[in-house]
Design an enzyme around this catalytic site. Structure first.
Site, PDB file in Angstrom:
ATOM      1  N   GLU A   1       9.226   2.066  -7.168  1.00  0.00           N
ATOM      2  CA  GLU A   1       8.316   1.468  -8.150  1.00  0.00           C
ATOM      3  C   GLU A   1       8.183   0.000  -7.783  1.00  0.00           C
ATOM      4  O   GLU A   1       9.111  -0.777  -8.006  1.00  0.00           O
ATOM      5  CB  GLU A   1       8.900   1.581  -9.566  1.00  0.00           C
TER       6      GLU A   1
ATOM      7  N   CYS B   1       5.036  -5.925 -13.932  1.00  0.00           N
ATOM      8  CA  CYS B   1       4.489  -5.250 -12.748  1.00  0.00           C
ATOM      9  C   CYS B   1       3.089  -4.734 -13.031  1.00  0.00           C
ATOM     10  O   CYS B   1       2.230  -4.790 -12.155  1.00  0.00           O
ATOM     11  CB  CYS B   1       5.408  -4.125 -12.310  1.00  0.00           C
TER      12      CYS B   1
HETATM   13  P1  NAD Z   1      13.323  -7.594  -5.525  1.00  0.00           P
HETATM   14  O1  NAD Z   1      12.618  -6.672  -4.592  1.00  0.00           O
HETATM   15  O2  NAD Z   1      13.626  -8.963  -5.082  1.00  0.00           O
HETATM   16  O3  NAD Z   1      14.727  -6.978  -5.963  1.00  0.00           O
HETATM   17  C1  NAD Z   1      14.829  -5.736  -6.616  1.00  0.00           C
HETATM   18  C2  NAD Z   1      16.255  -5.245  -6.504  1.00  0.00           C
HETATM   19  O4  NAD Z   1      16.548  -4.923  -5.158  1.00  0.00           O
HETATM   20  C3  NAD Z   1      17.327  -6.246  -6.934  1.00  0.00           C
HETATM   21  O5  NAD Z   1      18.321  -5.573  -7.651  1.00  0.00           O
HETATM   22  C4  NAD Z   1      17.857  -6.754  -5.612  1.00  0.00           C
HETATM   23  O6  NAD Z   1      19.172  -7.236  -5.660  1.00  0.00           O
HETATM   24  C5  NAD Z   1      17.776  -5.512  -4.771  1.00  0.00           C
HETATM   25  N1  NAD Z   1      17.749  -5.725  -3.340  1.00  0.00           N
HETATM   26  C6  NAD Z   1      17.372  -6.843  -2.660  1.00  0.00           C
HETATM   27  N2  NAD Z   1      17.471  -6.640  -1.329  1.00  0.00           N
HETATM   28  C7  NAD Z   1      17.903  -5.367  -1.164  1.00  0.00           C
HETATM   29  C8  NAD Z   1      18.185  -4.561  -0.031  1.00  0.00           C
HETATM   30  N3  NAD Z   1      18.013  -5.017   1.218  1.00  0.00           N
HETATM   31  N4  NAD Z   1      18.603  -3.288  -0.226  1.00  0.00           N
HETATM   32  C9  NAD Z   1      18.739  -2.805  -1.478  1.00  0.00           C
HETATM   33  N5  NAD Z   1      18.509  -3.524  -2.590  1.00  0.00           N
HETATM   34  C10 NAD Z   1      18.080  -4.794  -2.444  1.00  0.00           C
HETATM   35  O7  NAD Z   1      12.456  -7.577  -6.836  1.00  0.00           O
HETATM   36  P2  NAD Z   1      12.654  -8.452  -8.167  1.00  0.00           P
HETATM   37  O8  NAD Z   1      12.227  -9.838  -7.847  1.00  0.00           O
HETATM   38  O9  NAD Z   1      13.999  -8.212  -8.739  1.00  0.00           O
HETATM   39  O10 NAD Z   1      11.606  -7.773  -9.126  1.00  0.00           O
HETATM   40  C11 NAD Z   1      10.269  -8.169  -9.182  1.00  0.00           C
HETATM   41  C12 NAD Z   1       9.419  -7.126  -8.512  1.00  0.00           C
HETATM   42  O11 NAD Z   1       9.623  -5.864  -9.137  1.00  0.00           O
HETATM   43  C13 NAD Z   1       7.947  -7.410  -8.660  1.00  0.00           C
HETATM   44  O12 NAD Z   1       7.275  -7.133  -7.458  1.00  0.00           O
HETATM   45  C14 NAD Z   1       7.531  -6.445  -9.753  1.00  0.00           C
HETATM   46  O13 NAD Z   1       6.181  -6.133  -9.759  1.00  0.00           O
HETATM   47  C15 NAD Z   1       8.390  -5.270  -9.444  1.00  0.00           C
HETATM   48  N6  NAD Z   1       8.515  -4.401 -10.603  1.00  0.00           N
HETATM   49  C16 NAD Z   1       7.925  -3.159 -10.561  1.00  0.00           C
HETATM   50  C17 NAD Z   1       7.996  -2.315 -11.642  1.00  0.00           C
HETATM   51  C18 NAD Z   1       7.387  -0.947 -11.597  1.00  0.00           C
HETATM   52  O14 NAD Z   1       7.810  -0.107 -12.352  1.00  0.00           O
HETATM   53  N7  NAD Z   1       6.416  -0.673 -10.763  1.00  0.00           N
HETATM   54  C19 NAD Z   1       8.673  -2.719 -12.782  1.00  0.00           C
HETATM   55  C20 NAD Z   1       9.250  -3.973 -12.820  1.00  0.00           C
HETATM   56  C21 NAD Z   1       9.164  -4.803 -11.706  1.00  0.00           C
END
Ligand code: NAD
Length: 491
Positions: free
Chosen positions: A234, A268
């Site tokens: 997502e 999002c």
């Molecule tokens: P992010 O991608 O920076 O991090 C998401 C998660 O992934 C965090 O827990 C982070 O620690 C982890 N992570 C980071 N690097 C990783 C790796 N190499 N392997 C595994 N895990 C790793 O995103 P964010 O800044 O926390 O969230 C914002 C983003 O999330 C925005 O793009 C937003 O649109 C999206 N979002 C989407 C939805 C949806 O349902 N479509 C809902 C909420 C947020």
């Protein structure tokens, strides 16, 4: 020795918590514990799981204030928004608990004319251990869309919350342990930054449910590919609102402003682009500007929204504003001066070139671009032009037009005459395609996402023509095959 990391308030910079950085060994141990708990949970049966999940839901409802104040401390969002987030979470958990048996329980399905001698049954089995990797913008609601449904489907969960909101993740696992005694290890939280998430994705779990940015999703997908671990991704969105000439402009403006500015635009499926037909564009803009003038971000209870939770996001918002203006866009409200860290005041731009980052990349800030289009057909073409495909909305005086446009939008969810209408409907699936990821949370699809279908046939009697035996008459089989061929050739 386990190292620790400090979470700071995005409002004050003061520490709000201190959490362990779990390494690969600790993550693997958590997954092992989860595996044992999953076996026990899967054997419990639908009624028992439903009762326990509903007990947890009631406990979460009673602890709303505790969750809301922690969400508020870690993200900076107003406490009333955090309370609403808890409520939305309860609604989806309630649905998952009550509907898991109906959606996933064993049922008879038609066996078809070739198999009248068979009873055909479809069942769903839990996958085992699900890794949930979550974001910070809705630190409870978003990951719970996977956690609640994965548990309801009979799985154990290891949750890695965002490093910005680990406290909410820890409280979630703690609340589960208290409300559902006797199932140690069924929902665990591991904390840390990206490497902890990577270790979890690599730990041999049976599926990863990731929510975050498309860039991180690609890294997680690469790790999952090592073991063919299934992934639900997502990712972000660049949601468009389409406004028809027949739309109620006050309603449309109200919805656009809320969809774009609520949670400081850090949603999002928030509104980032608006395409209004030329005849109503000026009227819509006037109404939008009138409404945003009344909004201010801040730490006070009257504030419409809080700060940008991730400090680095300020640079992205600034770049989107500046590049749009440099490319010929006009600011109807706000501009680069709207950035007053950690807050960003509302920004409304018009005539934004479609190839500028404000129209193509996820801004994740309180910035909305409102462009004029000839007609709804052009609005649909522009809305569909980007790489994201998560949500969209259309405002029109005609329900028929709304539904027709919904069918043409490249999007996982469309709201007619509202924004984010789907978010509070627990029976609807949520998810997107392209840069927005793949797979669905919520609803029946969200339960099936964490279960494996099992096809079962039970032979009821020896058939007169048996296609799976050497013992019967070959001629009969050949005649039956020929009859079947003719039937399908005509049908
Ligand atoms: P992010 O991608 O920076 O991090 C998401 C998660 O992934 C965090 O827990 C982070 O620690 C982890 N992570 C980071 N690097 C990783 C790796 N190499 N392997 C595994 N895990 C790793 O995103 P964010 O800044 O926390 O969230 C914002 C983003 O999330 C925005 O793009 C937003 O649109 C999206 N979002 C989407 C939805 C949806 O349902 N479509 C809902 C909420 C947020």
């Amino acid at each position: 020795m386990t190292t620790r990391f400090t979470v700071r308030s995005p409002v004050t910079g003061e520490p709000v918590g201190d959490h362990p950085v779990h390494g690969p060994e600790e993550v693997r141990a958590a997954v092992e514990r989860a595996r044992a708990a999953a076996r026990h949970w899967a054997a419990c049966g639908w009624a028992d799981r439903r009762a326990r999940l509903l007990a947890w839901k009631r406990a979460l409802a009673r602890r709303t204030e505790e969750f809301a104040s922690l969400i508020c401390a870690e993200t900076g969002k107003p406490v009333r928004d955090a309370r609403a987030e808890v409520l939305l979470t309860l609604v989806h958990l309630d649905w998952a608990a009550r509907n898991a048996r109906r959606v996933l329980g064993r049922r008879r399905v038609p066996a078809g004319p070739l198999s009248v001698h068979q009873r055909a049954l479809l069942a769903y089995r839990p996958l085992g251990v699900i890794a949930v990797i979550g974001p910070w913008n809705y630190p409870l609601y978003t990951p719970m869309g996977s956690i609640g449904h994965a548990l309801a489907a009979g799985n154990a969960v290891v949750f890695k919350p965002s490093e910005l909101t680990p406290g909410v993740g820890e409280l979630l696992a703690e609340s589960f342990g208290e409300a559902v005694p006797g199932h140690a290890g069924l929902l665990q939280t591991v904390t840390g930054r990206g490497p902890t998430g990577e270790a979890l994705a690599r730990s041999g779990v049976d599926k990863v449910a990731f929510t975050g940015s498309p860039g991180t999703a690609r890294k997680v997908a690469a790790v999952c590919a090592e073991r063919l671990t299934p992934l639900l991704a997502e990712c972000g969105g660049k949601d468009a609102v389409l406004v028809d000439a027949s739309a109620d402009l006050d309603e449309a403006a109200e919805a656009v402003v809320w969809g774009a500015m609520a949670n400081a635009g850090q949603t999002c499926a928030g509104v980032e682009r608006v395409y209004a037909v030329a005849s109503v564009h000026a009227g819509l803009c006037e109404r939008i500007v009138h409404r945003v003038r009344a909004l201010h971000p801040g730490p006070d209870p009257d504030a419409a929204y809080g700060p940008l939770t991730l400090p680095g996001q300020l640079a992205t918002v600034e770049r989107h504003i500046k590049e749009a203006l440099a490319a010929g866009a006009r600011a109807l409200h706000g501009g680069p001066e709207s950035l007053r860290p950690p807050y960003v005041h509302p920004v409304v731009l018009v005539d934004v070139p479609e190839d500028s980052p404000a129209m193509r990349e996820e801004t994740f800030g309180p910035l909305v671009a409102v462009n004029a289009v000839r007609d709804l057909a052009e609005a649909v073409a522009r809305a569909n032009a980007g790489g994201y495909a998560l949500g969209a909305a259309v405002f029109t005086g005609s329900r028929r037009t709304g539904l027709a446009v919904a069918g043409r939008l490249n999007s996982g969810a469309v709201s007619v005459n509202s924004v984010l209408g789907f978010a509070a409907v627990p029976s609807l699936p949520f998810g997107g395609s392209g840069e927005s990821g793949y797979g669905r949370t919520h609803g029946a699809e969200g339960l099936r996402a964490f279960a494996a279908p099992l096809a079962v046939t039970v032979r009821r009697f020896r058939p007169p023509v048996d296609l799976t035996s050497f013992a019967g008459s070959r001629r009969r089989v050949e005649r039956a095959v020929e009859l079947g061929r003719r039937f399908h050739a005509r049908r």
